[in-house]
Enzyme design. Structure first.
Site, PDB file in Angstrom:
ATOM      1  CE  LYS A  70      64.908 -17.676  13.767  1.00  0.00           C
ATOM      2  NZ  LYS A  70      63.576 -17.595  13.138  1.00  0.00           N
ATOM      3  NE  ARG A 118      61.467 -12.159   4.155  1.00  0.00           N
ATOM      4  CZ  ARG A 118      60.216 -12.403   4.507  1.00  0.00           C
ATOM      5  NH1 ARG A 118      59.284 -11.482   4.344  1.00  0.00           N
ATOM      6  NH2 ARG A 118      59.894 -13.567   5.023  1.00  0.00           N
TER       7      ARG A 118
END
Ligand code: BES
Ligand code: ZN
Ligand code: ZN
Length: 500
Positions: A281, A355
């Site tokens: 990120k 996920r």
């Protein structure tokens, strides 16, 4: 946070009770004053009526004004707090007003106060006491654990007395207070975990916290090490975990109130720090990613509260906990992972790690043949873009379960907004080399995250709550200080209380 505030119920009436401060609530002028405030007004020779008639206190929502009674009442001070228009009153405004009053009293350095709670319209003493205590404790929450300077300046309320005049009232007030405290303590525990930095709140710490809860409440606990999870076939969870030096933990906490009860699985994303991994990120704002275990915190807190409230259910809390970091051992874009379900996933971004760990956790939860699976996850930035930080993204495959969540949302004020999971969205996840990919397009990002998860719950009624927005907030709300919010705990506890 250590909960030092003592709250107790006593027989007594507002106008006759000696205390540091008497808290009185009032609807907006010109509503007729009734109940405790009316009795105090009479005793005070119409002081409150004249104030309000002159417009010096209007009773607007969250308006607060402090008065010194100068011996006219047994209470030394009176704090008037506005509830707004009577027709617009609900328990969420009541929680907010309770919090705002508590913040005022705390900030003024006053250590003790009393108030009388009386039922009116459809609002029972028990319900009002519960929401008062919840609002008060949540609104005056502070995370001070790691501050060492000027600790003497930290202000806290020491004692609160809830007054009631009849025996039945005292019992209702006591019940409501007890429930409110249990729920608030759960939320505050979750907030502490979210506010805690990732060098402290590690997967190991989460497993130790689960251990403590299990011990205190007689629950079953299983903590799988990454090597054990790998041997079981959790190729997605372990891929994420192996990039970090900090050992990952797959935590399964089980609460069972009796035989033959409905089983509900609660699954919480427990990424204790999300750097994005190899798909790293941008550094700006990356510190916020300590909150990526907010789902896990909510599951732990909900289980603790459910057990204290003795809710008649069988609950299974499943928490895959790990950091997501880049390293020579980290999983990489292009890797193909074999999940516990047997389905294979092509990794497009290592930043869509939530996920992945949840896929194995959802599959694992199927072993318990639950009546419902509810997952909570700070899953997507896209959900924040879609809904902001005020609302939980709601997804699911079962209308009755979705309706239960929406009902609980109405009662608790933890807002949810439904997004679709139509089959067409699955097209975005088509992969050339595996069963599907972990990332689709930026467009509809929150929905695609939900679609991915839906592939791991088979036909079991399931709800996915994307809490990426409300997990921590930058601007305070009436009974939610800024920082970690503990979102989801009240929503889930209410759902479980209302289950039957
Ligand atoms: N933990 C983040 C989601 C997140 C973002 C939570 C902002 C709170 C605030 C999650 O693991 C993530 O990085 N998601 C990616 C998914 C994308 C790569 C498909 C995202 O939202 O950008
Ligand atoms: Zn991520
Ligand atoms: Zn994440």
């Amino acid at each position: 946070m250590e909960m030092v505030m003592e709250i107790r119920v006593e027989k007594g009436a507002a106008e006759k009770f000696p205390c540091e401060l008497l808290l009185l609530f009032s609807f907006e002028f010109p509503e007729p004053r009734e109940g405790p405030i009316k009795n105090v007004d009479l005793e005070w020779k119409g002081f409150i009526s004249s104030l309000m008639n002159q417009g010096d206190f209007k009773g607007e929502l969250f308006e607060r004004k402090l008065f010194y009674t100068q011996g006219a009442l047994p209470a030394k001070r009176v704090l008037l707090t506005g509830l707004g228009k009577r027709g617009e009153f609900d328990l969420d405004k009541w929680r907010g007003a309770s919090s705002k009053a508590g913040q005022y009293i705390r900030d003024a350095g006053i250590k003790q106060f009393a108030l009388q709670i009386k039922k009116f319209d459809s609002f029972s003493e028990e319900g009002l006491a519960e929401s008062f205590v919840t609002g008060l404790l949540l609104g005056t929450y502070q995370y001070n654990e790691l501050k060492t300077l000027e600790r003497e300046k930290i202000k806290e309320i020491g004692e609160v007395i809830l007054l009631g005049d009849k025996t039945g009232e005292l019992k209702s007030l006591n019940n409501g207070m007890g429930t409110g405290r249990i729920i608030a303590e759960g939320v505050c525990m979750a907030r502490d975990l979210v506010n805690g930095p990732s060098n402290k709140i590690t997967p190991t710490l989460l497993s130790e916290r689960a251990q403590q809860i299990a011990k205190d409440h007689g629950m079953e606990l299983q903590v799988l090490e990454v090597s054990q999870a790998e041997a079981m076939g959790m190729g997605a969870f372990t891929a994420v975990a192996k990039g970090s030096q900090e050992p990952g933990k797959f935590i399964v906490l089980e609460y069972n109130k009796g035989k033959g009860l409905d089983t509900i699985a609660l699954v919480g994303k427990g990424i204790t720090f999300d750097s994005g991994g190899i798909s790293i990120k941008p550094s700006e704002g990356m510190d916020r990613m300590k909150d990526d275990m907010s789902g896990a915190a909510a599951v732990l807190a909900t289980m603790q509260a459910a057990s204290k409230l003795q809710i008649p259910l069988h609950l299974v809390g499943v928490i895959p906990a790990t950091e997501n970091l880049p390293s020579g051992k980290a999983y990489k874009p292009g890797d193909v992972l074999k999940t516990l379900s047997g389905q294979t996933v092509e990794v497009i971004s290592t930043d869509a790690e939530g996920r992945l760990i949840l896929s194995d956790a959802l599959t694992y939860s199927l072993r318990y043949q639950p009546k419902a699976i509810i997952d909570l996850a700070t899953l997507t930035g896209a959900c924040v873009i879609a809904l902001g930080d005020y609302v939980i993204g709601l997804f699911g495959n079962d209308e009755p379960l979705l309706k239960r969540i929406q009902d609980s949302s109405e009662k608790t004020g933890e807002k949810v907004w439904r997004l679709p999971l139509w089959d067409e969205y699955f097209d975005y996840l088509k992969s050339d080399v595996a069963d599907f990919k972990n990332v689709g397009t930026r467009a509809a990002g929150a929905i695609i995250g939900g679609i991915f998860l839906s592939k791991f719950v088979e036909k079991i009624p399931w709800v996915h709550l994307d809490i990426a927005g409300p997990a921590s907030i930058e601007k305070e709300r009436p009974y939610v200080p800024k920082g970690g919010t503990g979102v989801g705990v009240r929503l889930l506890v209410q759902l479980l209380r209302d289950w039957k």
